[in-house]
Design an enzyme around this catalytic site. Sequence first.
Site, PDB file in Angstrom:
ATOM      1  N   VAL A 101      81.914 -36.891 -61.852  1.00 36.86           N
ATOM      2  CA  VAL A 101      81.054 -38.129 -61.565  1.00 36.86           C
ATOM      3  C   VAL A 101      81.963 -39.044 -60.425  1.00 36.86           C
ATOM      4  O   VAL A 101      83.143 -38.963 -60.884  1.00 36.86           O
ATOM      5  CB  VAL A 101      80.933 -39.034 -62.814  1.00 36.86           C
ATOM      6  CG1 VAL A 101      80.315 -40.180 -62.667  1.00 36.86           C
ATOM      7  CG2 VAL A 101      79.753 -38.029 -63.659  1.00 36.86           C
ATOM      8  N   CYS A 102      81.521 -39.399 -59.578  1.00 34.78           N
ATOM      9  CA  CYS A 102      82.354 -40.569 -58.833  1.00 34.78           C
ATOM     10  C   CYS A 102      81.428 -41.787 -58.599  1.00 34.78           C
ATOM     11  O   CYS A 102      80.246 -41.746 -59.342  1.00 34.78           O
ATOM     12  CB  CYS A 102      82.682 -39.822 -57.333  1.00 34.78           C
ATOM     13  SG  CYS A 102      81.285 -39.381 -56.264  1.00 34.78           S
ATOM     14  N   ALA A 103      81.740 -42.691 -57.645  1.00 40.93           N
ATOM     15  CA  ALA A 103      81.114 -43.842 -57.301  1.00 40.93           C
ATOM     16  C   ALA A 103      79.881 -43.612 -56.981  1.00 40.93           C
ATOM     17  O   ALA A 103      78.657 -44.120 -57.400  1.00 40.93           O
ATOM     18  CB  ALA A 103      81.705 -44.584 -56.519  1.00 40.93           C
TER      19      ALA A 103
END
Length: 377
Positions: free
Chosen positions: A72-74
Amino acid sequence: MAVSTMTTKELAKKVVNHEKTLILDVRNPSDFDDWKIEGGNVDVINEPYSSLLADIGSVEGNLPKEAEFIVVCAKGNSSQKAAKILDEAGYTNVHSLEGGMKAWSEHLEPTKIADLDGGGTLHQFIRLGKGCLSYFIVSDGEAAIVDTNRMTSVYENFAEKNDIKIKHLIDTHLHADHITGGRQLAGKVNGTYYLPPKDATEVTFDYTALEEGQDIVIGNTTVKVQPIYSPGHTLGSTSLIIDNQYLLTGDILFVESIGRPDLAGKAEDWVGDLRNTLYKRYKELSDDLVVLPAHYSFAKELGEGGQVSARLGDLYQKNSGLQVDNENEFRRMVTDNLPPQPNAYEKIRHTNMGKENLEEEEQREMEIGPNRCAVHG
């Protein structure tokens, strides 16, 4: 080889069904500490993408090569790159979350609460990334939505799939942590938009007053929505009793906490209203009412199917915010434990008043971040 992706809907199903879920969050630690994916059976590891890029060995001790996990990232870009690096390093069951935390913030997951005595149904829509809860009440092909989120297409699709006409859009108070979709959707479906008049003194649009003594009836098979004036979070906060069984408390009372009285800069003035609502007004109601709040704060509040609810009488036994008999002590507890303000809360309030007309992307950016509507004793 293309990186495997997972949609927010697929991840939401895992979270609400309490499936064992492992997440590798590759955002910076400050962003991670502020706001992350949570759930009753969710484990999250934070390792910034830059560190992973420099040395993949930084995660090897925490991530077994054969384990399934979601990166997961932004916004979903860095997570794809990180997932590819991990895949090439021999991790066999790695996925990238499509759209990242930005998409997670906007996902709504519906769950059925109950069949109602009057022949209707009650559904809770869970915004897992924000802890927001909204409600879809159905009777005889008509519906009311309470505390509608900005992503109105989810409700429209649900209505279309079930051959339902949306007639009533109700906000229990003027929201400060997220932008309401109630007024927008009311205009789109030619429905009625309700707002408590004491929260509407500065609005720039027409609305129908949500007031005690003015029941809202849904469908020919009557499901009564009975407003109960319950100030404290805001001056106009109004709870709803549905079918004499369910108490929609807005942001006044939660399962593990109580509402905060300060989002209009009125903490000292409104804390007395908050106490009166919690310790007197709600005390007059049946202990058997099922409390359905507008937010939740902790993963442990997610019950079966993700449902967030509690019996009112049980909350008077175990919710710490309802255990402070001394009024001065209660006042201190509330004012001393106020969490940080929600992101852009003043701009969100002005948007919900009709004073700001912002582009979709700016609305989305203002809402990103955790729910901060509660006081934890």
